[in-house]
Write a protein that holds these residues in place. Sequence first.
Motif, mmCIF file in Angstrom:
data_model
loop_
_atom_site.group_PDB
_atom_site.id
_atom_site.type_symbol
_atom_site.label_atom_id
_atom_site.label_comp_id
_atom_site.label_asym_id
_atom_site.label_seq_id
_atom_site.Cartn_x
_atom_site.Cartn_y
_atom_site.Cartn_z
ATOM 1 N N SER A 76 33.016 36.820 29.008
ATOM 2 C CA SER A 76 34.046 35.803 29.438
ATOM 3 C C SER A 76 34.289 34.696 28.345
ATOM 4 C CB SER A 76 33.320 34.982 30.424
ATOM 5 O OG SER A 76 32.356 34.209 30.118
ATOM 6 N N GLU A 77 33.694 34.561 27.471
ATOM 7 C CA GLU A 77 34.319 33.758 26.433
ATOM 8 C C GLU A 77 35.229 34.206 25.509
ATOM 9 O OE1 GLU A 77 33.087 30.648 25.621
ATOM 10 O OE2 GLU A 77 31.502 30.491 27.320
ATOM 11 N N LEU A 78 35.398 35.377 25.456
ATOM 12 C CA LEU A 78 36.779 36.177 24.723
ATOM 13 C C LEU A 78 37.999 35.297 25.398
ATOM 14 C CD1 LEU A 78 35.292 39.642 24.433
ATOM 15 C CD2 LEU A 78 35.366 37.893 22.510
ATOM 16 N N TYR A 79 37.902 35.179 26.640
ATOM 17 C CA TYR A 79 39.019 34.584 27.336
ATOM 18 C C TYR A 79 39.324 33.251 27.590
ATOM 19 C CZ TYR A 79 39.236 39.710 27.896
ATOM 20 O OH TYR A 79 39.256 40.902 27.550
ATOM 21 N N LEU A 80 38.139 32.406 27.574
ATOM 22 C CA LEU A 80 38.027 31.017 27.990
ATOM 23 C C LEU A 80 38.634 29.860 27.007
ATOM 24 C CD1 LEU A 80 34.510 31.005 29.930
ATOM 25 C CD2 LEU A 80 37.070 31.176 30.938
ATOM 26 N N LYS A 81 38.864 30.472 25.815
ATOM 27 C CA LYS A 81 39.197 29.544 24.797
ATOM 28 C C LYS A 81 38.615 28.335 24.798
ATOM 29 C CE LYS A 81 43.962 31.895 25.122
ATOM 30 N NZ LYS A 81 45.284 31.513 25.334
ATOM 31 N N LYS A 82 37.454 28.286 24.628
ATOM 32 C CA LYS A 82 36.761 27.029 24.844
ATOM 33 C C LYS A 82 36.183 26.644 23.270
ATOM 34 C CE LYS A 82 34.360 27.324 29.155
ATOM 35 N NZ LYS A 82 33.347 27.583 29.940
ATOM 36 N N LYS A 83 35.836 25.344 23.208
ATOM 37 C CA LYS A 83 35.733 24.688 21.646
ATOM 38 C C LYS A 83 34.788 25.424 20.834
ATOM 39 C CE LYS A 83 34.542 20.276 19.655
ATOM 40 N NZ LYS A 83 34.231 18.804 20.022
ATOM 41 N N ASN A 84 33.360 25.813 21.452
ATOM 42 C CA ASN A 84 32.594 26.269 20.642
ATOM 43 C C ASN A 84 31.931 27.468 21.231
ATOM 44 O OD1 ASN A 84 32.274 24.672 18.307
ATOM 45 N ND2 ASN A 84 31.470 23.083 19.446
ATOM 46 N N PRO A 85 32.695 28.823 21.254
ATOM 47 C CA PRO A 85 32.113 29.997 22.124
ATOM 48 C C PRO A 85 30.700 30.206 21.790
ATOM 49 C CG PRO A 85 33.925 30.494 20.685
ATOM 50 C CD PRO A 85 34.042 29.170 20.709
#
Length: 279
Positions: free
Chosen positions: A99-108
């Motif tokens: 999911s972190e590949l797609y969420l575009k969060k600050k610090n995956p």
Amino acid sequence: MNSNFIKRATTGILFVAILVGSILYAPISFGILFAVISALSIYEFGQIINRTGEVSMNKTIAMLGGAYLFLAVMGFCINAVDSKIFIPYIILLLYIMISELYLKKKNPVLNWAYAMFSQLYIGLPFALLNVLAFHNDAEYDTVSYNPILPLSVFIFLWLSDTGAYCVGSLIGKHRLFERISPKKSWEGSIGGGILAIASSFVPAHFFPFISTLEWIGLALIVVVFGTWGDLTESLLKRQLQIKDSGTILPGHGGMLDRFDSALMAIPAAVVYLYALTWS
């Protein structure tokens, strides 16, 4: 009488009553209680981590994972299910990563690290309570529920904490780990340890399924690793610059504040009890 003391005492009594009652009543109450405690503890962990502003851990998925892991290990221990029960848990872990590949969060990378750490630090130790509670009888191919071992771990921890507080308040002079927990003393820790170890003679008398010496060893392991568990959470809170992990237990802080010692004592107790069978 101080209102804070009354609040703290009332909460403490209710907490102990619910915990002891649920463990002793039946496997189902034991399972429900600790699945909920695991989920709440992981949610609380996510709250304090996300509060830093540097991390955005998926609290919902992580707490679902912790609760599911507890129930899956419980089902596996009582032979109600086979190892396929862990497949949904593996899918949850994969979801956290992908999911972190797609969420575009600050610090995956930090999001991954803390989400996985929540499972290792909190989810796994609570799940291992099942190993203490359920025992296979190979001769009769049956599984029995024995609440005494998990309950004894908590009783040893409570007595150790109580003894450490009382003795430390009276004669504590030498700091145990001043860099992390300035109030803890060697005198208090030793006093609490002696109280917990002395109490092990009670279950040794009434529940001799392990020997008196083995009960003493269990109490010692729980005290030592419980102290490290307490210091570990103190280090976490010091790093995050917070006093309590939460407010769910009035006068006592959060779930992590109440179970910090157990998070290391439970795995250590499991290893110790398995080690007794190796010889």
